[in-house]
Scaffold this motif. Structure first.
Motif, mmCIF file in Angstrom:
data_model
loop_
_atom_site.group_PDB
_atom_site.id
_atom_site.type_symbol
_atom_site.label_atom_id
_atom_site.label_comp_id
_atom_site.label_asym_id
_atom_site.label_seq_id
_atom_site.Cartn_x
_atom_site.Cartn_y
_atom_site.Cartn_z
ATOM 1 N N PRO A 90 0.675 -1.646 0.045
ATOM 2 C CA PRO A 90 0.154 -0.068 -0.110
ATOM 3 C C PRO A 90 0.502 1.128 0.096
ATOM 4 N N VAL A 91 0.370 2.165 -0.544
ATOM 5 C CA VAL A 91 0.792 3.478 -0.543
ATOM 6 C C VAL A 91 -0.341 4.432 -0.160
ATOM 7 N N PRO A 92 0.332 4.922 0.921
ATOM 8 C CA PRO A 92 -0.567 5.607 1.994
ATOM 9 C C PRO A 92 -0.695 7.810 1.057
ATOM 10 N N ALA A 93 -2.352 7.412 1.301
ATOM 11 C CA ALA A 93 -2.666 8.749 0.427
ATOM 12 C C ALA A 93 -1.434 9.469 0.738
ATOM 13 N N PRO A 94 -1.313 11.023 0.656
ATOM 14 C CA PRO A 94 -1.388 12.525 1.188
ATOM 15 C C PRO A 94 -1.413 13.352 1.580
ATOM 16 N N ARG A 95 -1.335 14.146 2.733
ATOM 17 C CA ARG A 95 -2.227 14.885 3.021
ATOM 18 C C ARG A 95 -3.183 15.317 2.617
ATOM 19 N N GLU A 96 -2.896 15.853 1.673
ATOM 20 C CA GLU A 96 -3.836 16.561 0.556
ATOM 21 C C GLU A 96 -4.868 15.869 -0.058
ATOM 22 N N VAL A 97 -5.109 14.468 -0.066
ATOM 23 C CA VAL A 97 -5.607 13.608 -0.654
ATOM 24 C C VAL A 97 -6.642 13.578 0.865
ATOM 25 N N ALA A 98 -5.856 12.609 1.210
ATOM 26 C CA ALA A 98 -6.197 12.208 2.777
ATOM 27 C C ALA A 98 -7.634 12.987 3.914
ATOM 28 N N ASP A 99 -7.369 14.003 3.812
ATOM 29 C CA ASP A 99 -7.984 15.161 4.459
ATOM 30 C C ASP A 99 -8.948 15.623 3.644
ATOM 31 N N ASP A 262 -0.160 37.621 -11.982
ATOM 32 C CA ASP A 262 -1.645 37.350 -12.102
ATOM 33 C C ASP A 262 -1.570 37.117 -13.908
ATOM 34 N N GLY A 263 -0.468 36.207 -13.775
ATOM 35 C CA GLY A 263 -0.196 35.746 -14.914
ATOM 36 C C GLY A 263 -0.525 34.523 -15.342
ATOM 37 N N CYS A 264 -0.560 33.957 -17.021
ATOM 38 C CA CYS A 264 -1.585 33.415 -17.373
ATOM 39 C C CYS A 264 -1.077 31.669 -17.017
ATOM 40 N N VAL A 265 0.251 31.431 -16.535
ATOM 41 C CA VAL A 265 0.309 30.366 -15.933
ATOM 42 C C VAL A 265 0.029 29.797 -14.805
ATOM 43 N N GLN A 266 -0.288 29.684 -13.724
ATOM 44 C CA GLN A 266 -0.630 29.130 -12.273
ATOM 45 C C GLN A 266 -0.493 27.772 -11.592
ATOM 46 N N VAL A 267 1.157 28.257 -10.648
ATOM 47 C CA VAL A 267 1.035 26.254 -10.142
ATOM 48 C C VAL A 267 0.366 26.460 -8.627
ATOM 49 N N ASP A 268 -0.224 25.567 -8.610
ATOM 50 C CA ASP A 268 -1.042 24.960 -6.970
ATOM 51 C C ASP A 268 -0.046 23.957 -6.631
ATOM 52 N N GLN A 269 0.737 24.669 -5.796
ATOM 53 C CA GLN A 269 2.220 23.810 -4.870
ATOM 54 C C GLN A 269 0.968 22.758 -4.020
ATOM 55 N N SER A 270 -0.208 22.805 -4.049
ATOM 56 C CA SER A 270 -0.375 21.792 -2.862
ATOM 57 C C SER A 270 -0.679 19.986 -3.860
ATOM 58 N N ILE A 271 -1.240 20.652 -5.277
ATOM 59 C CA ILE A 271 -1.781 19.915 -5.958
ATOM 60 C C ILE A 271 -0.274 19.602 -6.511
ATOM 61 N N GLN A 272 0.799 19.982 -6.665
ATOM 62 C CA GLN A 272 2.010 19.338 -7.162
ATOM 63 C C GLN A 272 2.189 18.503 -5.993
ATOM 64 N N ASP A 273 2.296 19.204 -4.840
ATOM 65 C CA ASP A 273 3.148 18.110 -4.139
ATOM 66 C C ASP A 273 2.354 17.047 -3.775
ATOM 67 N N ALA A 274 0.914 16.989 -3.464
ATOM 68 C CA ALA A 274 0.370 15.732 -3.210
ATOM 69 C C ALA A 274 0.478 14.917 -4.389
ATOM 70 N N ILE A 275 1.555 15.278 -5.908
ATOM 71 C CA ILE A 275 1.820 14.364 -6.967
ATOM 72 C C ILE A 275 3.431 13.708 -6.819
ATOM 73 N N TYR A 276 4.164 14.969 -6.328
ATOM 74 C CA TYR A 276 4.823 14.550 -5.649
ATOM 75 C C TYR A 276 5.442 13.020 -4.713
ATOM 76 N N VAL A 277 4.610 13.494 -3.600
ATOM 77 C CA VAL A 277 5.337 12.804 -2.406
ATOM 78 C C VAL A 277 4.455 11.183 -2.901
ATOM 79 N N LEU A 278 3.159 11.309 -3.383
ATOM 80 C CA LEU A 278 2.857 9.858 -4.119
ATOM 81 C C LEU A 278 3.375 9.033 -4.756
ATOM 82 N N ALA A 279 4.401 9.684 -5.933
ATOM 83 C CA ALA A 279 5.221 8.867 -7.298
ATOM 84 C C ALA A 279 6.334 9.381 -5.993
ATOM 85 N N ASP A 280 7.265 9.522 -5.102
ATOM 86 C CA ASP A 280 8.133 8.970 -4.338
ATOM 87 C C ASP A 280 7.703 7.958 -3.703
#
Length: 320
Positions: A90-99, A262-280
């Motif tokens: 099993p791979v524990p879900a990141p906090r951003e998903v578990a919460d 206010d740029g065209c490209v924005q990053v939701d860092q919490s989502i990115q962190d969840a992806i990285y934690v799950l993958a790592d």
């Protein structure tokens, strides 16, 4: 944030005009993502389960709802998988998903590894073989009994639970490969007659150099007063390069990227962190690497390690 999720095993709309699925893909592409093509005519199918269609899946992972990655169901899963020489970690879900209660039933990664049994010859870990074994062991009459009942001669799996365990499919763009007119590699593929793929800076990885004014963009306060907020568009692509229209710039020492508020490209860092934690976490459990995009910058990727050729889709995200 709103999203639409169809749980595995639930009916969904079927389009009669859809194709038969993936037929062939470059081996180097499959290797990069730890993937395999499922050919319906060459795979085992569990009794009373539908024959699969051709698809692309990661060989060392299954998608399993969090509640099924815990005891006692996980023990019963592994009792079945031991018969085919595999074990599910099993791979524990990141906090951003578990919460997030709305994501509680969304299947997450679980990693398949070889069972540690010296009496058994080494096996090829394969998610489809594992899923077929679980389906074959599922008991359609065991509904409601998987919490406290196990037969002595078999692992009792609830068929409705097993329906929620799926392959981890890969999303593949079809028809246009990222290079609609040429293969996107004029410098090394012997095609010097297409200079339009070269930018003024000499960067051959920009697919198109557009000579025009930037599209009109409302100011932030004007957009807020008219519509409440800016529209948000998610683009699943290869990342972007520095470009004045996109408000992404490289750091002064190539140490990351810069975006404007206010740029065209924005990053939701919490989502990115969840992806990285799950993958790592999955990688530490034995999964293949996932080729993550660590920031909006579209870094060069070698598509074929034997040749060293750059991936032809580089620059496609900027183009889109």
């Amino acid at each position: 944030m709103k999203y639409y999720f169809v749980p595995p095993g639930k009916p969904s709309h079927h389009h009669d005009d859809s194709g038969s699925g993936i037929e062939t893909l470059p081996p180097a592409l499959l290797d990069r993502h730890g993937a395999r093509v499922l050919h319906p005519t060459a795979v085992p199918v569990a009794y009373d389960w539908p024959t699969p269609r051709s698809t692309l899946y990661r060989v060392r992972t299954l998608l399993v709802p969090p509640r099924l990655q815990r005891k006692p169901f996980l023990d019963r899963i592994n009792t079945v998988l031991e018969r085919v020489g595999m074990h599910l970690i099993p791979v524990p879900a990141p906090r951003e998903v578990a919460d997030d209660p709305e994501l509680a039933e969304v299947p997450t990664i679980a990693v398949l590894v070889s069972a540690r049994d010296k009496r058994r010859a080494p096996v090829v870990v394969d998610a489809w073989t594992a899923l077929t074994a679980l389906r074959d062991a599922a008991d359609g009459d065991a509904v409601g009994r998987h919490d406290d009942a196990v037969r002595d001669d078999d692992a009792l799996l609830d068929k409705d639970d097993v329906r929620q365990i799926t392959l981890e499919h890969l999303l593949v763009g079809a028809v246009i490969t990222g290079s609609p007119e040429i293969d996107g590699n004029p410098e090394i593929d012997g095609n010097p007659a297409i200079p339009s793929y070269l930018s003024a800076s000499g960067d051959s990885r920009l697919p198109v150099e557009v000579y025009s004014d930037a599209p009109h963009r409302l100011k932030d306060d004007e957009c807020t007063s008219r519509y409440g907020r800016r529209p948000v568009i998610a683009v699943l692509d290869s990342g972007v390069r520095a470009h004045p229209w996109l408000s992404v710039t490289r750091g002064p020492k190539h140490d990351g990227y810069r975006t404007t508020a206010d740029g065209c490209v924005q990053v939701d860092q919490s989502i990115q962190d969840a992806i990285y934690v799950l993958a790592d976490t999955a990688a530490k459990a034995g999964d293949y690497g996932r080729g993550l995009i660590r920031d909006p910058w579209d870094t060069p990727v070698t598509s074929d390690p034997l040749v060293g050729e750059l991936k032809v889709a580089l620059g496609h995200g900027t183009f889109i």
